[in-house]
Structures are given as structure tokens and as C-alpha cells.
Design a protein around this motif. Structure first.
Motif, short mmCIF file in Angstrom:
data_model
loop_
_atom_site.label_atom_id
_atom_site.label_comp_id
_atom_site.label_asym_id
_atom_site.label_seq_id
_atom_site.Cartn_x
_atom_site.Cartn_y
_atom_site.Cartn_z
N GLN A 130 0.95 -1.44 -0.25
CA GLN A 130 0.06 0.38 0.19
C GLN A 130 1.03 1.30 -0.14
OE1 GLN A 130 -3.14 -0.17 3.30
NE2 GLN A 130 -3.99 2.05 2.12
N GLN A 131 2.12 1.22 0.65
CA GLN A 131 2.47 2.88 0.80
C GLN A 131 3.65 2.60 -0.65
OE1 GLN A 131 4.99 2.39 4.36
NE2 GLN A 131 3.29 3.53 5.72
N ASP A 132 4.00 1.21 -1.40
CA ASP A 132 4.85 1.43 -2.41
C ASP A 132 4.28 2.07 -3.16
OD1 ASP A 132 6.53 -1.04 -1.80
OD2 ASP A 132 5.28 -0.80 -0.74
N ILE A 133 2.73 1.95 -3.64
CA ILE A 133 2.11 2.59 -4.62
C ILE A 133 1.97 4.09 -4.98
CG2 ILE A 133 1.08 0.52 -4.84
CD1 ILE A 133 -1.93 1.96 -4.07
N GLU A 134 2.58 4.73 -2.95
CA GLU A 134 1.86 6.42 -2.97
C GLU A 134 2.80 6.87 -3.82
OE1 GLU A 134 1.32 6.75 0.47
OE2 GLU A 134 -0.03 5.69 1.08
N PHE A 135 4.53 5.78 -3.27
CA PHE A 135 5.64 6.49 -4.25
C PHE A 135 6.35 5.93 -5.68
CE2 PHE A 135 5.44 6.83 0.23
CZ PHE A 135 5.72 8.19 1.05
N SER A 136 5.69 5.04 -5.85
CA SER A 136 5.65 4.66 -7.38
C SER A 136 4.75 4.73 -9.13
CB SER A 136 5.53 3.23 -7.10
OG SER A 136 6.50 2.36 -6.40
N ALA A 137 5.55 4.70 -9.75
CA ALA A 137 5.35 4.93 -11.19
C ALA A 137 4.76 3.64 -11.83
CB ALA A 137 6.43 5.04 -12.02
N CYS A 138 3.91 3.62 -12.13
CA CYS A 138 3.42 2.37 -13.28
C CYS A 138 2.87 2.71 -14.11
CB CYS A 138 1.65 2.05 -12.97
SG CYS A 138 0.82 3.04 -12.39
N TRP A 139 3.67 1.36 -15.13
CA TRP A 139 2.75 1.23 -16.52
C TRP A 139 2.24 0.11 -16.87
CZ3 TRP A 139 6.85 -0.95 -20.35
CH2 TRP A 139 6.64 -0.54 -21.70
N ASP A 140 1.05 0.50 -17.93
CA ASP A 140 -0.27 -0.37 -18.48
C ASP A 140 -0.04 -0.46 -19.42
OD1 ASP A 140 -2.71 -1.39 -19.72
OD2 ASP A 140 -3.59 -0.55 -17.90
N PRO A 141 0.39 -1.05 -19.98
CA PRO A 141 0.88 -1.79 -21.63
C PRO A 141 0.35 -1.82 -22.83
CG PRO A 141 1.94 -3.66 -20.42
CD PRO A 141 0.75 -2.30 -19.51
N ALA A 142 -1.21 -2.49 -22.38
CA ALA A 142 -2.63 -2.59 -22.63
C ALA A 142 -3.54 -1.67 -22.26
CB ALA A 142 -2.41 -4.54 -23.10
N CYS A 143 -3.28 -0.30 -22.21
CA CYS A 143 -4.19 0.40 -21.90
C CYS A 143 -6.29 1.07 -22.81
CB CYS A 143 -3.99 1.84 -21.56
SG CYS A 143 -2.76 3.78 -22.91
N GLY A 144 -5.94 0.66 -24.21
CA GLY A 144 -6.89 0.94 -24.96
C GLY A 144 -7.12 1.92 -24.34
N GLU A 145 -8.38 2.30 -23.74
CA GLU A 145 -9.00 3.75 -23.94
C GLU A 145 -8.99 4.62 -22.45
OE1 GLU A 145 -12.97 3.61 -24.45
OE2 GLU A 145 -12.72 4.16 -27.05
N GLY A 146 -8.49 4.34 -21.59
CA GLY A 146 -7.89 4.48 -20.50
C GLY A 146 -8.47 4.11 -19.30
N HIS A 147 -9.10 3.26 -19.59
CA HIS A 147 -10.29 2.71 -18.10
C HIS A 147 -9.74 2.45 -17.23
CE1 HIS A 147 -13.09 3.16 -21.77
NE2 HIS A 147 -14.22 3.21 -20.94
N MET A 148 -8.28 1.40 -17.06
CA MET A 148 -7.63 1.27 -15.74
C MET A 148 -6.54 2.27 -15.66
SD MET A 148 -5.19 -2.43 -15.26
CE MET A 148 -6.74 -3.63 -14.85
N PHE A 149 -6.14 2.71 -16.66
CA PHE A 149 -4.98 3.65 -16.57
C PHE A 149 -5.01 4.75 -16.05
CE2 PHE A 149 -2.09 6.84 -17.69
CZ PHE A 149 -0.83 7.09 -16.95
N GLU A 150 -5.85 5.06 -15.95
CA GLU A 150 -6.94 6.38 -15.67
C GLU A 150 -6.81 6.04 -13.93
OE1 GLU A 150 -6.64 9.66 -16.73
OE2 GLU A 150 -6.34 8.59 -19.01
#
Length: 233
Positions: free
Chosen positions: A44-64
Motif C-alpha cells: 500500500q505504501q509502495d504505490i504512493e511513491f511508485s510509477a506504473c505502466w499499463d501496456p494495454a491501456c486501450g482508452e484508459g479505463h484502467m490506467f486513469e
């Protein structure tokens, strides 16, 4: 780092070919990953300071939705140009540039709802690039001799997290009122962490994790163009 996010993913659309298996992720299913699965793994704390990548993001429904949680921002990409301003590239092509388009920073998390047929290839590629990989797939994906021999035998997921309630996905669009007979789960790999017992994502997430503006952001087609909505501090 400035993520390529937008306020409304449906502001403009381009229809992908059927071969790309475009089934947008309900926003609440991604929030369940961040609010139930990652905390269960102590991330939980890791995601507060980390970057993520969605490599099949489509229109952004998950990424956003991921940008609601990841303090380090992130970026999305897809093999098809949906007209949303995300990077257009083939994640499975080894020539693909890895890292942030702004500064080359590698992602700590790769999170996606990959196309079903090449999903094992997506996982293997992601595992070579990021310490944490999370993929949303049908629960039946855990079965199969070929996947066992090419992935699960040597690289089993750290956590198999099935949803107790169903996650309705509709081809080509997100329908907030849809239902389904198909069950889904999060498959999560954490580098250097041994497999754990399955974790059931509790019921009630669809209601509790759906936000009032989700229909506007992800299911409607507003008359405004894409707008940059997020920037990492």
C-alpha cells in the motif's frame, strides 16, 4: 514525470480490430486491486511513491484509475491508437522503448488487462521489466498445461486473487449496468516473494468502489477534447 492522463476517456474514440480483444475494465475492479490486493501484499505504501505502466491501456479505463493511487504517476501504451494520446507501441516487441517517455525511468509496477490469447507473453515480458506485475484475467486462466509449463511452473504468481462478485466486461465499451457469467481474478507477481495462499477479493466492491463521476469519465461521450488531468508532484 507527467502521466498521459485525461479527464474523460470517452471524449474521442477509434474502434480497434476484433483481434485486439478490447474489453474495458470497470473502474471499481482496478480500485479493488489498489485497496484490497496490494494492501494484502504489504504494498500500500509502495504505490504512493511508485510509477506504473499499463501496456494495454486501450482508452484508459484502467490506467486513469491507477493514477488515483500511484503517487509517482505513470504512463499508458497500446498497440492500437485509440485517439487518447497514449503511446502507440507493441509491448511484445523487444524493440519497444522501456520506461517513462519523459525521463526513461523504468516502472516499478506493470498493471494491465491484457488480451487473453497472448496474456502469458505479456506476463513473461512484464516480469523481465518490473518488480511488481499485476494482470486482470479470467479465473480460468490459472488452468492449462501450456501455461503451467511455460509460466506457472517456474514463475508462479505471488498471489491469485479472485473476485467474489462478478466483474462485467463488455466488448468495446464499459457498461456500468452490465452483468456477466464470467469470473475474473487479479494475478500478481512480486519479485523475490514466495507464493501465498489465494486471497478472495470481498463482496461489495462494485458498490463501495464505484465513484459518482465514473459514468461521466468512463461511460459517456462528452463534447470536450482530451484534457491533461494528472501530473506527478
Amino acid at each position: 514525470m507527467i502521466p498521459s492522463g485525461h479527464t474523460a476517456v470517452m471524449a474521442s474514440r477509434r474502434e480497434p480490430p476484433d483481434s485486439l480483444e478490447f474489453f474495458p475494465t470497470p473502474p471499481w475492479a482496478t480500485r479493488a486491486l489498489c485497496e484490497h490486493v496490494f494492501p494484502h501484499l504489504g504494498l500500500q505504501q509502495d504505490i504512493e511513491f511508485s510509477a506504473c505502466w499499463d501496456p494495454a491501456c486501450g482508452e484508459g479505463h484502467m490506467f486513469e484509475v491507477l493514477l488515483e493511487y500511484f503517487g509517482g504517476g505513470g504512463w499508458g501504451s497500446d498497440i492500437f491508437d485509440y485517439g487518447r494520446g497514449y503511446r502507440v507501441e507493441d509491448f511484445l516487441d523487444e524493440r519497444t522503448v522501456i520506461g517513462s517517455p519523459a525521463d526513461g525511468m523504468a516502472p516499478e509496477f506493470i498493471i494491465s488487462n491484457p488480451p487473453f490469447r497472448p496474456a502469458a507473453d505479456f506476463v513473461r515480458r512484464a516480469l523481465s521489466l518490473a518488480p511488481v506485475v499485476a494482470m486482470l484475467l479470467r479465473t480460468a486462466w490459472i488452468e492449462g498445461v501450456q501455461r503451467y509449463e511455460t509460466l506457472f511452473r517456474d514463475q508462479p504468481p505471488t498471489l491469485f486473487a479472485p473476485f467474489v462478485e462478478r466483474v462485467p466486461m463488455t466488448k468495446g465499451r464499459w457498461d456500468p449496468d452490465a452483468s456477466t457469467a464470467t469470473s475474473y481474478a487479479w494475478f500478481v507477481w512480486v519479485r523475490g516473494t514466495a507464493p501465498r495462499a489465494p486471497f478472495w477479493i470481498p463482496p461489495g466492491c462494485r458498490k463501495a468502489l464505484t465513484r459518482p463521476d465514473d459514468r461521466r469519465r468512463f461511460a459517456m461521450q462528452p463534447d470536450v477534447g482530451p484534457l491533461l488531468a494528472h501530473a506527478a508532484e
